[in-house]
Design a protein around this motif. Sequence first.
Motif: not given
Length: 232
Positions: A58-72
Amino acid sequence: MKKKILIFGGVLIIILVLFAQIIIPQIATKTLSKQIKDATLTDDVQLTLASTPNALIGLGRIDKVNAVAREAKLGEVYVSELTLDGDGVNIDMPALIGDGKLDLKAANSLKLKGIFSEENLRELLSRKVDKLENVHVDITSSRILMTAEVKIFGRTAEADVEGIVVEDSGSLYFRMTHMNMKNALLGRLKLDNFFGDIPLVAADKLPMGLKVEDVTMQDGHITVTAERKNKQ
């Protein structure tokens, strides 16, 4: 009376904790997921944000980000898979939730990896070069082999093309290295870079300060890696 105040205060604290730990992270995940979908023209996106405690999101402090997009879509080329991994990411959360605007303030590391197939490259070459028809593409670890029919001087010729994918000043291109053209009337022509460099991904199309760091050709596909490191 005091007991009612204590109960009310306890319920309020629980609500605030739930809001900070669950609701805000869910809203942030949903908003960021939509941003990725809009930017890559796909509906197939899986996104995970994690922090300890989770309320830090909520404060914008993110330890880990993982995203997967397919057929992008990445730049001009569609990719079979696009992944984003980040550590120590700091974003402007009010701007993201309030305006849907992604403002990356800092990241210890951020890596974007795109994998595009022979079919992805075939589709791009067919779309971007109007002289080409009936395109077929083979990708090996050392070169890209393409066969096609080419319109030249008002006639159609068969062409065998060799090329590579290269990075130049942060942008990604398909570069033809050799071309043989066959036609009964034209004879046999040998041409180099007949089409010029064909843009795949422009440097300014990469988000969040990412820059192309590596291009690897393998049998059947090409992997492109872009990174942003130690931006504080």
